[in-house]
Design an enzyme around this catalytic site. Structure first.
Site, PDB file in Angstrom:
ATOM      1  N   GLY A  26       0.845  -1.187   0.000  1.00  0.00           N
ATOM      2  CA  GLY A  26       0.000   0.000   0.000  1.00  0.00           C
ATOM      3  C   GLY A  26       0.879   1.233   0.000  1.00  0.00           C
TER       4      GLY A  26
ATOM      5  N   GLN B  98       3.239  10.074   1.058  1.00  0.00           N
ATOM      6  CA  GLN B  98       4.541   9.384   1.059  1.00  0.00           C
ATOM      7  C   GLN B  98       5.368   9.718  -0.175  1.00  0.00           C
ATOM      8  OE1 GLN B  98       2.616   5.339   2.012  1.00  0.00           O
ATOM      9  NE2 GLN B  98       4.596   5.197   3.018  1.00  0.00           N
TER      10      GLN B  98
ATOM     11  N   CYS C 248       6.396   0.073   7.367  1.00  0.00           N
ATOM     12  CA  CYS C 248       5.979   1.161   6.485  1.00  0.00           C
ATOM     13  C   CYS C 248       7.180   1.596   5.648  1.00  0.00           C
ATOM     14  CB  CYS C 248       5.470   2.329   7.326  1.00  0.00           C
ATOM     15  SG  CYS C 248       4.981   3.776   6.379  1.00  0.00           S
ATOM     16  N   LEU C 249       6.958   1.832   4.356  1.00  0.00           N
ATOM     17  CA  LEU C 249       8.067   2.252   3.487  1.00  0.00           C
ATOM     18  C   LEU C 249       8.647   3.592   3.947  1.00  0.00           C
ATOM     19  CD1 LEU C 249       6.637   1.255  -0.020  1.00  0.00           C
ATOM     20  CD2 LEU C 249       8.328   0.022   1.351  1.00  0.00           C
TER      21      LEU C 249
ATOM     22  N   HIS D 108      -4.099   1.579   7.771  1.00  0.00           N
ATOM     23  CA  HIS D 108      -2.735   2.122   7.794  1.00  0.00           C
ATOM     24  C   HIS D 108      -2.600   3.272   6.788  1.00  0.00           C
ATOM     25  CE1 HIS D 108       1.826   1.502   7.916  1.00  0.00           C
ATOM     26  NE2 HIS D 108       1.658   2.254   6.849  1.00  0.00           N
ATOM     27  N   GLU D 109      -3.112   3.056   5.559  1.00  0.00           N
ATOM     28  CA  GLU D 109      -2.940   4.075   4.517  1.00  0.00           C
ATOM     29  C   GLU D 109      -3.791   5.313   4.791  1.00  0.00           C
ATOM     30  OE1 GLU D 109      -0.441   3.679   2.747  1.00  0.00           O
ATOM     31  OE2 GLU D 109      -0.170   1.538   3.081  1.00  0.00           O
TER      32      GLU D 109
ATOM     33  N   HIS E  38      -2.167   7.653   7.076  1.00  0.00           N
ATOM     34  CA  HIS E  38      -1.177   8.527   6.425  1.00  0.00           C
ATOM     35  C   HIS E  38      -1.823   9.840   5.974  1.00  0.00           C
ATOM     36  CE1 HIS E  38       2.641   6.406   6.134  1.00  0.00           C
ATOM     37  NE2 HIS E  38       2.051   5.307   5.701  1.00  0.00           N
TER      38      HIS E  38
HETATM   39 CO    CO Z   1       2.894   3.440   5.654  1.00  0.00          CO
END
Ligand code: CO
Length: 150
Positions: A46, A51, A89-90, A131-132, A135
């Site tokens: 995701g 991000q 998380c990236l 999670h997304e 963000h």
């Molecule tokens: Co993330």
């Protein structure tokens, strides 16, 4: 696309709603494809627009064989059942931790054609949606961690 990492301030801003009539604009179809590519190149499941430096309400989620592009996603129902599971998380490389999330949910959003959609998600899919969307509100999973494993 470069993926921003903690503690970049863009990751902490609340993202803006996208105008429905603009969803089909070229800039968004290009952004969707670029985000999908970045997610896949980094083996993510995701990715949220902040991000990649854009504070707008768009998330991309790997789903079944393809990819879901969700504009202005909103969780309208969440299960009372909560599951604790590991997340990463990236934007927070090499950090993993146990996070509590609702087991299942209902999310409304607009797809890349500007059509209103509703999806029921459970398990990992529901976890990624939560999670997304976090963000988009400037929230990172590390804010919700109950046990940090470095
Ligand atoms: Co993330």
């Amino acid at each position: 696309m470069k993926i921003l990492t903690y503690p970049n301030k863009i990751l902490r801003k609340k993202s803006e709603l996208i105008k429905i009539e603009e969803i089909q604009a070229k800039k968004f179809s290009k952004l969707c494809l670029d985000m999908e590519k970045s997610m896949n190149n980094n083996k993510g499941i995701g990715l949220a627009a902040p991000q990649v430096g854009q504070n707008i309400r768009l998330i991309v989620i790997k789903h079944k064989d393809g990819c879901l592009f969700m504009f202005n996603p909103e969780i309208v129902k969440k299960s009372e059942k909560i599951i604790l599971a590991e997340e990463g998380c990236l934007s927070v490389p090499k950090v993993f931790g146990q996070v509590e999330r609702s087991f299942s949910l209902t999310c409304v959003y607009y797809n890349e054609l500007g059509e209103k959609k509703k999806v029921n998600a459970k398990g990992l899919f529901a976890r990624v949606v939560q999670h997304e969307i976090d963000h988009l509100d400037g929230v990172l999973f590390v804010d919700k961690i109950s046990r940090l494993v470095l």
